[in-house]
Enzyme design. Structure first.
Site, PDB file in Angstrom:
ATOM      1  N   GLU A 275       0.895  -1.145  -0.022  1.00 20.45           N
ATOM      2  CA  GLU A 275       0.137   0.016   0.098  1.00 20.45           C
ATOM      3  C   GLU A 275       0.825   1.328  -0.038  1.00 20.45           C
ATOM      4  OE1 GLU A 275      -1.609  -0.456   3.859  1.00 20.45           O
ATOM      5  OE2 GLU A 275      -3.418  -2.016   3.149  1.00 20.45           O
ATOM      6  N   GLY A 277       2.092   5.123  -0.593  1.00 15.28           N
ATOM      7  CA  GLY A 277       1.303   6.191  -0.939  1.00 15.28           C
ATOM      8  C   GLY A 277       2.257   7.218  -1.424  1.00 15.28           C
ATOM      9  N   ARG A 314       2.839  20.194   6.043  1.00 18.35           N
ATOM     10  CA  ARG A 314       3.909  19.115   6.572  1.00 18.35           C
ATOM     11  C   ARG A 314       4.874  20.034   7.271  1.00 18.35           C
ATOM     12  NH1 ARG A 314       6.674  16.478   3.807  1.00 18.35           N
ATOM     13  NH2 ARG A 314       6.645  14.734   5.182  1.00 18.35           N
ATOM     14  N   CYS A 346      -1.731  34.143  10.176  1.00 16.59           N
ATOM     15  CA  CYS A 346      -1.281  34.742  11.462  1.00 16.59           C
ATOM     16  C   CYS A 346      -0.936  33.675  12.601  1.00 16.59           C
ATOM     17  CB  CYS A 346      -2.541  35.409  11.891  1.00 16.59           C
ATOM     18  SG  CYS A 346      -3.174  36.697  10.752  1.00 16.59           S
TER      19      CYS A 346
END
Ligand SMILES: *Cc1c(COP(=O)(O)O)cnc(C)c1O
Length: 422
Positions: A275, A277, A314, A346
């Site tokens: 799997e 990604g 991230r 902000c």
């Protein structure tokens, strides 16, 4: 390896100048490369030959319909972690028999939708989940194919927020209890226990933790078979890391990963699923942003961009590093100076990089965040009422907007005013 390279002093996405996309669509914008996506998928697919296998793209890393269709056309399966992702996979034309359902918190209605629409297997993570799935499948008069996600208690040696294979993490069934839970699963109606699942974390940069986990899984399969379970499928999860900096030591290649899989579990005769990604979508995307201001502070200079933490979270969330490169290639030997590279939101957390050496830049210049194709657009929000940024897919010398930037009116009109305020 990706397809975002300088040509004649300008950054290209495949055969399209990035500046041309920015001019047509505006900034900030995500830009993806079809050739990179396809190449990465094929690397995994070939790495598992000649095993009977299916590469299921972990679509939580990038779930745009155009991305899913690109991969599905190559034969990819999908790993989904929510009812919404399941619906997206189906909408992209992926047949149920190529969709696996992962996640610790599947709800009854998500299970029902997947059983109705067709599913390859549920990767079940706990005993309560087993009981609910059994009851739902039984009440529908169908059989749910099941693997149990085993927590092998292996240290993935990655960022704490994305490590999942230690006993203290919320994921999976402790390996020490596995036989007991398999026995329980076999006794429940509406379930067919077909295999074992494991996923120890994300952004792993070495093979050893995988190898430890898969070796434990192989041992477990022998025990389960001795207990009378017909184990015929192994889901080995995702998690292979990508290089986020050019200078970095390169993480293992899919081909090395495939060899290790054959070495650790190949003898079991199981169908193998993986799997991935990030390794498929990560380096297949960049985020392009424009400089709004160059601000000279005290002892610190800032590049204030039109992209922000809500567009690419991230760096704020995982302290992640992204290489940030100018879209116009700097002349050889030009002096690079340190900047704090920030967005307009902000919050001090809205910082992409501190003290990053960049060539001289001025307002209006474009920069590209590399390796932004995974966990970029999918994690974006509209914080500060900043529109979700558009996504563009490039294929050779063509490009298309695969998700448009919403207008302010579209964003505002999603709110409803209760009648007492009218
Ligand atoms: C997140 C996740 C993946 C994909 O991880 P990558 O690091 O993007 O390869 C695969 N399987 C499961 C169960 C996941 O939660």
């Amino acid at each position: 390896m990706d397809h975002f390279l300088y040509r004649d002093g300008a950054l290209y996405a495949e055969d399209v100048p990035v500046a041309e996309i920015a001019a047509a669509v505006g900034t900030p914008v995500y830009v993806y490369s079809t050739a990179t996506l396809e190449r990465h998928f094929r690397l995994f697919d070939e790495a598992l030959d000649p095993l009977d296998h299916l590469v299921c793209f972990a679509m939580k890393s990038n779930s745009n319909q155009a991305i899913l269709r690109t991969l599905a056309a190559l034969g990819a399966g999908m790993d989904v972690v929510s009812g919404g992702e399941y619906a997206r996979a189906k909408a992209a034309g992926v047949p149920g028999e190529r969709i696996v359902f992962s996640g610790v918190g599947k709800t009854g209605s998500e299970m029902r939708a997947a059983l109705e629409g067709g599913i390859r297997q549920f990767n079940v993570e706990s005993e309560p989940e087993l009981e609910i799935l059994s009851a739902i499948a039984d009440s529908m008069g169908v059989t749910a194919p099941v693997t149990l996600r085993i927590n092998p208690d292996v240290d993935a040696r990655t960022h704490a927020k994305i490590a999942t294979g230690k006993s203290e993490n919320k994921f999976g069934i402790p390996i020490a209890r596995a036989r007991e839970v398999y026995a329980r699963a076999a006794a429940l109606p509406g379930l067919e226990v077909i295999g074992v699942d494991v996923h120890i974390g994300s952004q792993l940069t070495e093979l050893e933790p995988f190898e430890l986990a898969y070796t434990k899984v192989a041992g477990l399969v022998e025990l389960l078979r001795a207990d009378g379970h017909a184990i015929r499928r192994l889901d080995l999860g995702g998690g292979l890391g990508i290089p986020y900096t050019r200078s970095n030591e390169a993480p293992p290649l899919p081909s090395d990963y495939g060899e290790m899989i054959k070495r650790t579990v190949g003898h079991l005769g199981c169908e193998v699923e993986i799997e991935p990604g990030r390794l498929i979508s990560g380096n297949a995307g960049i985020m392009v942003s424009a400089v709004i201001y160059v601000k000279n502070g005290e002892g610190r200079d800032f590049l204030i961009l039109d992209g922000a933490m809500n567009d690419l979270v991230r760096p704020s969330m995982y302290d992640a590093h992204h290489d940030i490169v100018p879209v116009v290639e700097p002349a050889a030997g030009v002096e690079q100076v340190p900047f704090d590279i920030v967005g307009p939101v902000c919050e001090t957390g809205d910082t992409f990089a501190r003290g990053r050496h960049m060539p001289p830049l001025k307002a209006g210049d474009l920069v590209a965040f590399r390796s932004a194709g995974a966990y970029g657009a999918v994690m974006a929000s509209e914080y500060n009422t900043r529109p979700l940024i558009p996504e563009v897919l490039v294929r050779g010398d063509q490009f298309a907007v695969i998700r448009a930037r919403p207008t302010f009116d579209e964003m505002i009109s999603r709110d409803n005013i209760p009648e007492w305020l009218l």
